[in-house]
Design a protein around this motif. Structure first.
Motif, PDB file in Angstrom:
ATOM      1  N   ARG A 188     123.598 131.270  33.852  1.00 15.95           N
ATOM      2  CA  ARG A 188     122.757 131.722  32.728  1.00 15.95           C
ATOM      3  C   ARG A 188     121.220 131.522  32.894  1.00 15.95           C
ATOM      4  N   GLN A 189     120.679 130.559  33.480  1.00 12.28           N
ATOM      5  CA  GLN A 189     119.251 130.457  33.780  1.00 12.28           C
ATOM      6  C   GLN A 189     119.004 131.087  34.932  1.00 12.28           C
ATOM      7  N   PHE A 190     119.619 131.774  35.610  1.00 12.86           N
ATOM      8  CA  PHE A 190     119.229 132.416  36.846  1.00 12.86           C
ATOM      9  C   PHE A 190     118.488 133.524  36.828  1.00 12.86           C
ATOM     10  N   ARG A 191     117.448 133.633  37.409  1.00  8.51           N
ATOM     11  CA  ARG A 191     116.343 134.758  37.363  1.00  8.51           C
ATOM     12  C   ARG A 191     116.405 135.144  38.993  1.00  8.51           C
ATOM     13  N   PRO A 192     116.438 136.400  39.140  1.00  8.45           N
ATOM     14  CA  PRO A 192     116.444 136.848  40.476  1.00  8.45           C
ATOM     15  C   PRO A 192     114.949 136.889  41.158  1.00  8.45           C
TER      16      PRO A 192
END
Length: 86
Positions: free
Chosen positions: A54-58
Motif C-alpha cells: 500500500r505504501q509502495f511508490r514507483p
C-alpha cells in the motif's frame, strides 16, 4: 457458430477451474487454521506485505536514501589448477 460454442465452453471450463482452485485454497487454509488450533497454537496472520504494498511508490525507493559508502574490492587472480589423474 462453432467458434462461438467453443469459446463459450472454454470460458465455462476456465471459470470452473478458477472456482475449483479457490475452493482448494480455502479448504487448505481452513485445514491449517484448524490444525494449529487443535495443537494449541494461535494462527498467525501476517498482513505486513499488504501494508508495504500500500505504501509502495514507483521509483520512490531509489530516491528515498543515498547509496551510502562505496567500498572498492581488490581483485585477485585465482591460478588455474590442472586436474590430476589418480
Amino acid at each position: 457458430m462453432l467458434s462461438l460454442v467453443a469459446r463459450l465452453v472454454f470460458t465455462v471450463f476456465t471459470v470452473l477451474l478458477v472456482l475449483g482452485l479457490m475452493a482448494v485454497a480455502l479448504v487448505t487454509v481452513l485445514g491449517l487454521v484448524l490444525w494449529s488450533l487443535l495443537r494449541g497454537r494461535k494462527p498467525v496472520v501476517d498482513l505486513s506485505g499488504f501494508a508495504r504494498a500500500r505504501q509502495f511508490r514507483p521509483g520512490g525507493a531509489a530516491r528515498a536514501r543515498p547509496a551510502g559508502e562505496v567500498v572498492d574490492v581488490e581483485a585477485r587472480e585465482v591460478p588455474a589448477v590442472t586436474p590430476r589423474l589418480e
